[in-house]
Design an enzyme around this catalytic site. Structure first.
Site, short mmCIF file in Angstrom:
data_model
loop_
_atom_site.label_atom_id
_atom_site.label_comp_id
_atom_site.label_asym_id
_atom_site.label_seq_id
_atom_site.Cartn_x
_atom_site.Cartn_y
_atom_site.Cartn_z
N CYS A 78 0.95 -1.35 -0.02
CA CYS A 78 -0.06 0.08 0.15
C CYS A 78 0.90 1.19 0.12
CB CYS A 78 -0.86 -0.24 1.06
SG CYS A 78 -2.29 1.11 0.77
N HIS A 170 -3.29 -5.35 1.56
CA HIS A 170 -2.51 -5.61 2.87
C HIS A 170 -2.49 -7.12 3.31
CE1 HIS A 170 -2.21 -1.51 4.36
NE2 HIS A 170 -3.21 -1.28 3.77
N GLU A 172 -0.69 -8.62 5.23
CA GLU A 172 -0.37 -8.62 6.78
C GLU A 172 -1.93 -8.72 7.63
OE1 GLU A 172 -0.38 -4.40 6.22
OE2 GLU A 172 0.13 -6.04 4.93
#
Length: 191
Positions: A78, A170, A172
């Site tokens: 991002c 994302h 994560e």
């Protein structure tokens, strides 16, 4: 193997937790001298102008750029993708600028326009990857040396160029380890 995570703002803790689940040691990067202690680095999502300013304030921008250009594997998610882009549409914000891509900031809309989608990413596996987009950018243009890895509605959201990997989403923020595993096994160890 030790992976650094730029730890100034944004989702650095989530990247650390994901890497820990893969058995990878991490180091929070806040000073230029730490760059010699790592085998790869992640630039997390967050606010790209803030992270860019902090990289400059902490004298990390130039040393980081030099290490990446010298082959240090890097994964930008991002805001990290925005910071790695050589060109940002309608912006002259500070950036690392090492990857031959042009990006549009907040291209999918504002916070209320955030979304999740299943992405086909053959490089990481046959099963779709759940991707979380939050005020996400996308890639407008790539040079021939850039490999496009994933798209949403014909908009490029994941790409690789040599030692540089970027995603507009994302990974994560999900339990799926495949994107980080790809970074470790193909980008870091594959060079």
């Amino acid at each position: 193997m030790k992976i650094g995570v730029i730890a100034m703002q944004g989702a650095f803790r989530e990247h650390e937790q994901t890497l820990a689940r893969l058995g990878v040691e991490t180091l929070r990067i806040r000073r230029p001298e730490q760059l010699s202690q790592i085998d790869g680095i992640i630039i997390p999502g967050g606010e790209s102008t803030t992270i860019g300013k902090l990289l400059g304030d902490f004298n990390l921008m130039e040393p980081l750029r030099e290490r990446i250009l010298s082959g240090l594997p890097v994964f930008g998610t991002c805001a990290g993708m925005i910071l790695l882009a050589k060109e940002i549409e309608n912006s002259n914000q500070p950036r690392i600028g090492t990857m031959d891509i042009k990006v549009a900031r907040n291209a999918f809309g504002r916070q209320v326009d955030s979304f999740e989608v299943d992405l086909e990413i053959p490089e990481v596996g046959q099963e779709p990857v759940r991707a979380v987009f939050i005020r996400a950018p996308y890639i407008l243009e790539v040079k021939p040396s850039v490999q496009v890895l994933a798209k949403v509605d014909d908009k490029i959201v994941m790409a690789r160029q040599d030692n540089m990997l970027v995603s507009a989403f994302h990974p994560e923020l999900t339990d799926d380890l495949r994107i980080h595993r790809y970074f470790i096994e193909k980008v870091c160890k594959g060079l």
